[in-house]
Design a protein around this motif. Structure first.
Motif, PDB file in Angstrom:
ATOM      1  N   GLY A  11       0.830  -1.201   0.000  1.00  0.00           N
ATOM      2  CA  GLY A  11       0.000   0.000   0.000  1.00  0.00           C
ATOM      3  C   GLY A  11       0.856   1.239   0.000  1.00  0.00           C
ATOM      4  N   ASP A  12       0.918   1.939  -1.135  1.00  0.00           N
ATOM      5  CA  ASP A  12       1.760   3.139  -1.235  1.00  0.00           C
ATOM      6  C   ASP A  12       0.969   4.435  -1.109  1.00  0.00           C
ATOM      7  OD1 ASP A  12       0.615   2.445  -3.788  1.00  0.00           O
ATOM      8  OD2 ASP A  12       1.922   3.920  -4.731  1.00  0.00           O
ATOM      9  N   MET A  13      -0.352   4.329  -0.843  1.00  0.00           N
ATOM     10  CA  MET A  13      -1.181   5.529  -0.744  1.00  0.00           C
ATOM     11  C   MET A  13      -1.558   5.861   0.701  1.00  0.00           C
ATOM     12  SD  MET A  13      -3.604   5.296  -4.121  1.00  0.00           S
ATOM     13  CE  MET A  13      -4.212   3.628  -3.864  1.00  0.00           C
ATOM     14  N   SER A  15      -0.010   5.280   5.126  1.00  0.00           N
ATOM     15  CA  SER A  15       1.063   4.800   5.999  1.00  0.00           C
ATOM     16  C   SER A  15       0.626   3.623   6.854  1.00  0.00           C
ATOM     17  CB  SER A  15       1.558   5.940   6.896  1.00  0.00           C
ATOM     18  OG  SER A  15       0.487   6.495   7.630  1.00  0.00           O
ATOM     19  N   GLY A  16      -0.634   3.212   6.727  1.00  0.00           N
ATOM     20  CA  GLY A  16      -1.111   2.075   7.501  1.00  0.00           C
ATOM     21  C   GLY A  16      -2.530   1.715   7.137  1.00  0.00           C
ATOM     22  N   PRO A  17      -3.012   0.608   7.699  1.00  0.00           N
ATOM     23  CA  PRO A  17      -4.370   0.134   7.364  1.00  0.00           C
ATOM     24  C   PRO A  17      -5.429   1.088   7.903  1.00  0.00           C
ATOM     25  CG  PRO A  17      -3.423  -1.154   9.152  1.00  0.00           C
ATOM     26  CD  PRO A  17      -2.333  -0.243   8.660  1.00  0.00           C
ATOM     27  N   PRO A  18      -6.647   1.108   7.303  1.00  0.00           N
ATOM     28  CA  PRO A  18      -7.002   0.253   6.168  1.00  0.00           C
ATOM     29  C   PRO A  18      -6.548   0.791   4.824  1.00  0.00           C
ATOM     30  CG  PRO A  18      -8.877   1.579   6.801  1.00  0.00           C
ATOM     31  CD  PRO A  18      -7.782   1.893   7.799  1.00  0.00           C
ATOM     32  N   GLY A  19      -6.119   2.048   4.785  1.00  0.00           N
ATOM     33  CA  GLY A  19      -5.689   2.609   3.516  1.00  0.00           C
ATOM     34  C   GLY A  19      -6.875   2.981   2.646  1.00  0.00           C
ATOM     35  N   PRO A  20      -6.618   3.721   1.566  1.00  0.00           N
ATOM     36  CA  PRO A  20      -7.711   4.173   0.700  1.00  0.00           C
ATOM     37  C   PRO A  20      -8.269   3.086  -0.204  1.00  0.00           C
ATOM     38  CG  PRO A  20      -5.603   4.904  -0.150  1.00  0.00           C
ATOM     39  CD  PRO A  20      -5.319   4.257   1.175  1.00  0.00           C
ATOM     40  N   VAL A  21      -7.524   2.008  -0.399  1.00  0.00           N
ATOM     41  CA  VAL A  21      -7.969   0.958  -1.300  1.00  0.00           C
ATOM     42  C   VAL A  21      -7.688  -0.390  -0.642  1.00  0.00           C
ATOM     43  CG1 VAL A  21      -7.636  -0.115  -3.553  1.00  0.00           C
ATOM     44  CG2 VAL A  21      -7.480   2.358  -3.339  1.00  0.00           C
ATOM     45  N   ALA A  49       2.014  -4.584   3.669  1.00  0.00           N
ATOM     46  CA  ALA A  49       3.016  -3.617   4.113  1.00  0.00           C
ATOM     47  C   ALA A  49       2.615  -2.262   3.555  1.00  0.00           C
ATOM     48  CB  ALA A  49       4.406  -4.007   3.640  1.00  0.00           C
ATOM     49  N   PHE A  50       2.772  -1.228   4.361  1.00  0.00           N
ATOM     50  CA  PHE A  50       2.345   0.113   3.974  1.00  0.00           C
ATOM     51  C   PHE A  50       3.543   1.062   3.985  1.00  0.00           C
ATOM     52  CE2 PHE A  50      -1.380  -1.969   5.622  1.00  0.00           C
ATOM     53  CZ  PHE A  50      -2.387  -1.570   4.753  1.00  0.00           C
ATOM     54  N   GLY A  79       1.315  -4.241  -6.207  1.00  0.00           N
ATOM     55  CA  GLY A  79       1.539  -2.835  -5.900  1.00  0.00           C
ATOM     56  C   GLY A  79       2.926  -2.444  -6.414  1.00  0.00           C
ATOM     57  N   PRO A  80       3.235  -1.144  -6.388  1.00  0.00           N
ATOM     58  CA  PRO A  80       2.430  -0.004  -5.947  1.00  0.00           C
ATOM     59  C   PRO A  80       1.331   0.380  -6.948  1.00  0.00           C
ATOM     60  CG  PRO A  80       4.805   0.473  -5.832  1.00  0.00           C
ATOM     61  CD  PRO A  80       4.623  -0.754  -6.668  1.00  0.00           C
ATOM     62  N   ALA A  81       0.530   1.384  -6.520  1.00  0.00           N
ATOM     63  CA  ALA A  81      -0.583   1.861  -7.326  1.00  0.00           C
ATOM     64  C   ALA A  81      -0.271   3.145  -8.080  1.00  0.00           C
ATOM     65  CB  ALA A  81      -1.806   2.091  -6.438  1.00  0.00           C
ATOM     66  N   ILE A  82       0.693   3.920  -7.594  1.00  0.00           N
ATOM     67  CA  ILE A  82       1.009   5.230  -8.172  1.00  0.00           C
ATOM     68  C   ILE A  82       2.272   5.116  -9.018  1.00  0.00           C
ATOM     69  CG2 ILE A  82       1.702   7.602  -7.613  1.00  0.00           C
ATOM     70  CD1 ILE A  82      -0.118   7.400  -5.162  1.00  0.00           C
ATOM     71  N   GLY A  83       2.238   5.734 -10.194  1.00  0.00           N
ATOM     72  CA  GLY A  83       3.320   5.577 -11.150  1.00  0.00           C
ATOM     73  C   GLY A  83       4.688   5.927 -10.607  1.00  0.00           C
ATOM     74  N   ASP A  84       4.814   7.048  -9.900  1.00  0.00           N
ATOM     75  CA  ASP A  84       6.114   7.442  -9.358  1.00  0.00           C
ATOM     76  C   ASP A  84       6.667   6.362  -8.437  1.00  0.00           C
ATOM     77  OD1 ASP A  84       5.597   9.752 -10.729  1.00  0.00           O
ATOM     78  OD2 ASP A  84       5.419  11.035  -8.963  1.00  0.00           O
ATOM     79  N   ASN A  85       5.780   5.754  -7.646  1.00  0.00           N
ATOM     80  CA  ASN A  85       6.217   4.725  -6.696  1.00  0.00           C
ATOM     81  C   ASN A  85       6.492   3.392  -7.382  1.00  0.00           C
ATOM     82  OD1 ASN A  85       5.874   6.629  -4.625  1.00  0.00           O
ATOM     83  ND2 ASN A  85       3.695   6.136  -4.497  1.00  0.00           N
ATOM     84  N   ALA A  86       5.762   3.117  -8.464  1.00  0.00           N
ATOM     85  CA  ALA A  86       6.053   1.910  -9.242  1.00  0.00           C
ATOM     86  C   ALA A  86       7.460   1.995  -9.842  1.00  0.00           C
ATOM     87  CB  ALA A  86       5.012   1.721 -10.332  1.00  0.00           C
ATOM     88  N   LEU A  87       7.862   3.186 -10.258  1.00  0.00           N
ATOM     89  CA  LEU A  87       9.217   3.368 -10.779  1.00  0.00           C
ATOM     90  C   LEU A  87      10.253   3.120  -9.683  1.00  0.00           C
ATOM     91  CD1 LEU A  87       8.606   6.550 -12.960  1.00  0.00           C
ATOM     92  CD2 LEU A  87       9.094   4.255 -13.803  1.00  0.00           C
ATOM     93  N   ILE A  88       9.937   3.503  -8.459  1.00  0.00           N
ATOM     94  CA  ILE A  88      10.835   3.249  -7.329  1.00  0.00           C
ATOM     95  C   ILE A  88      10.954   1.753  -7.059  1.00  0.00           C
ATOM     96  CG2 ILE A  88      11.088   3.544  -4.818  1.00  0.00           C
ATOM     97  CD1 ILE A  88       9.602   6.286  -5.247  1.00  0.00           C
TER      98      ILE A  88
END
Length: 349
Positions: A11-13, A15-21, A49-50, A79-88
Motif C-alpha cells: 500500500g503506497d497511498m 502509511s497504515g491500514p485500512p488505507g484508501p484501497v 506492508a504500507f 503494488g504499488p498503485a502510483i506511477g512514481d512509486n512503481a518506478l521506485i
C-alpha cells in the motif's frame, strides 16, 4: 498441511491500514474460484506492508515496505498503485528477484520481475485524448501538468501525439499537491485555446478547476485517468463536465457478468473491473506456477494469457508472456465524461 503461497500487498497511498484501497477481497474471490475448480491446490495467504509514497510521502517508505514483503517470504507482490512509486519499486523487484504486479500507469515500471496491470497509462492516454480532440476540430491546447514523473510522462507523450495530429499546445507545470493553479493557468490560456487539459495524478484537480472557473473558461475541460477521482465525493463536484479516461465500458460482457454475480451497482464498475482483473492475474499465476518459488511464480505470470478482461471495451484481453509485461491488450482505455455525478461514455466519432 500444505504450506501457503504468500502474496504481499504493498500500500503506497497510506502509511497504515485500512488505507484508501483494499484489494484483498477481490484477490480472495479470484483465488477461491480456482480453489473451487481444483486448479489451485495450495492455500493462499495475504500479507500487507504500507509505505506512504510520492507525492505525499517519501520514496524511502516504498523501499521499506517492499523490503518488508520480501523478508516476509512473499512469492508475489501486488503494488504499488502510483506511477512514481512503481518506478521506485521496479529495480527492487529485480534486486530481490521478487515477481511484482504494479497497477500504475508507467510503461517504464517494467522489467524481468516487474509486471504491470495498466490502470491508466502515461504513454497511451495522451494518444486517446489527442485523437478525441483532433476529431472535434481542436487546434490550440492549454495544458497544465504535474511537475513529477507522472506529469512529465503524460506531457511528453501528448507532445508527440499532438505533432502528428495537427495540434499545438502550450504547457505549464504545477506542483502535484498545489492548492492554487491561477498562475500556471494564466501562462497557457488565451482566446485561441480550443481545450484545456490537466495531466497528472489528480491531487490538484480541484485547484485547476477552480482556476478555470475564475477565468470564466467555458470550453472543453479534459483530463487523464486522474478523472477517476470523480468517484470520490471530495473530488466529484470539481470534475463535473470533464472528459477523462476510465477503464470500464457498459459493453464489456465480462464486467456485466461480474456485476450480476456480485449484485453490484453500475457505479462500482471501475473498482470491480480493476480488482477482478488483478485478482485473476494473481490467482492464475499461482495456479500456473510450476513450483512454489519466486521463479516458479514468475513463470506462472508468463503463462497467464488470453483471459477476458473486465476492464476496457469488449474484447480486451488480460495476460502476460515471456517478454510481455503489460497485462491489458486491446482497447482498454475508455473515454468518459462526468455528467450530474454519473460517468457516461463519450463517443470517439
Amino acid at each position: 498441511m500444505t504450506a501457503p503461497l504468500r502474496v504481499g500487498l504493498l500500500g503506497d497511498m497510506s502509511s497504515g491500514p485500512p488505507g484508501p484501497v483494499d484489494l484483498e477481497p477481490w484477490l480472495r474471490r479470484a483465488v477461491e474460484d480456482l480453489h473451487a475448480a481444483g486448479a489451485l491446490q495450495n492455500p493462499v495467504e495475504f500479507v500487507h506492508a504500507f509505505g506512504l509514497g510520492l507525492p505525499q510521502g517519501e520514496a524511502g517508505n516504498v523501499e521499506r515496505a517492499f523490503a518488508e514483503l520480501a523478508d516476509a517470504g512473499a512469492l508475489l507482490v501486488v503494488g504499488p498503485a502510483i506511477g512514481d512509486n512503481a518506478l521506485i519499486a521496479t529495480p527492487l523487484a529485480e534486486q530481490f528477484g521478487l515477481p511484482t504486479i504494479n497497477w500504475a500507469g508507467s510503461e517504464y515500471a517494467r522489467n524481468r520481475y516487474m509486471f504491470q496491470l495498466q490502470v491508466g497509462s502515461h504513454q497511451d492516454e495522451p494518444l486517446l485524448l489527442a485523437d478525441y480532440l483532433a476529431r472535434r476540430g481542436a487546434r490550440e491546447l492549454a495544458v497544465i501538468y504535474d511537475a513529477s514523473p507522472i506529469g512529465e510522462g503524460y506531457v511528453q507523450a501528448l507532445g508527440y501525439a499532438a505533432r502528428t495530429r495537427g495540434l499545438e499546445m502550450a504547457a505549464s507545470a504545477i506542483d502535484p499537491l498545489a492548492e492554487n493553479a491561477d498562475d500556471a493557468l494564466a501562462q497557457v490560456l488565451d482566446s485561441a485555446t480550443s481545450a484545456c487539459l490537466y495531466l497528472g495524478l489528480g491531487h490538484c484537480i480541484a485547484a485547476v478547476n477552480t482556476a478555470l472557473d475564475a477565468a470564466g473558461w467555458c470550453g472543453e475541460r479534459i483530463t487523464t485517468s486522474a478523472g477517476i477521482r470523480g468517484y470520490h465525493p471530495q473530488f466529484a463536484a470539481h470534475l463535473e463536465g470533464w472528459v477523462y479516461v476510465d477503464l470500464w465500458s457498459e459493453g464489456n460482457r465480462t464486467l456485466a457478468a461480474l456485476r450480476q454475480r456480485f449484485e453490484l451497482d453500475i457505479s462500482a464498475s471501475f473498482a470491480a473491473a480493476k480488482g477482478w482483473d488483478l485478482g485473476r492475474l494473481v490467482a492464475h499465476a499461482l495456479a500456473s506456477a510450476p513450483e512454489a518459488t519466486r521463479e516458479g511464480v514468475l513463470r506462472g505470470l508468463e503463462l497467464t494469457k488470453w483471459l477476458p478482461a473486465a476492464e476496457g471495451e469488449e474484447g480486451t484481453l488480460l495476460g502476460f508472456g515471456a517478454w510481455d509485461r503489460g497485462a491489458l491488450h486491446g482497447r482498454y482505455l475508455v473515454p468518459r465524461r462526468w455528467v450530474d455525478g454519473r460517468s457516461v461514455a463519450v463517443a470517439m466519432d
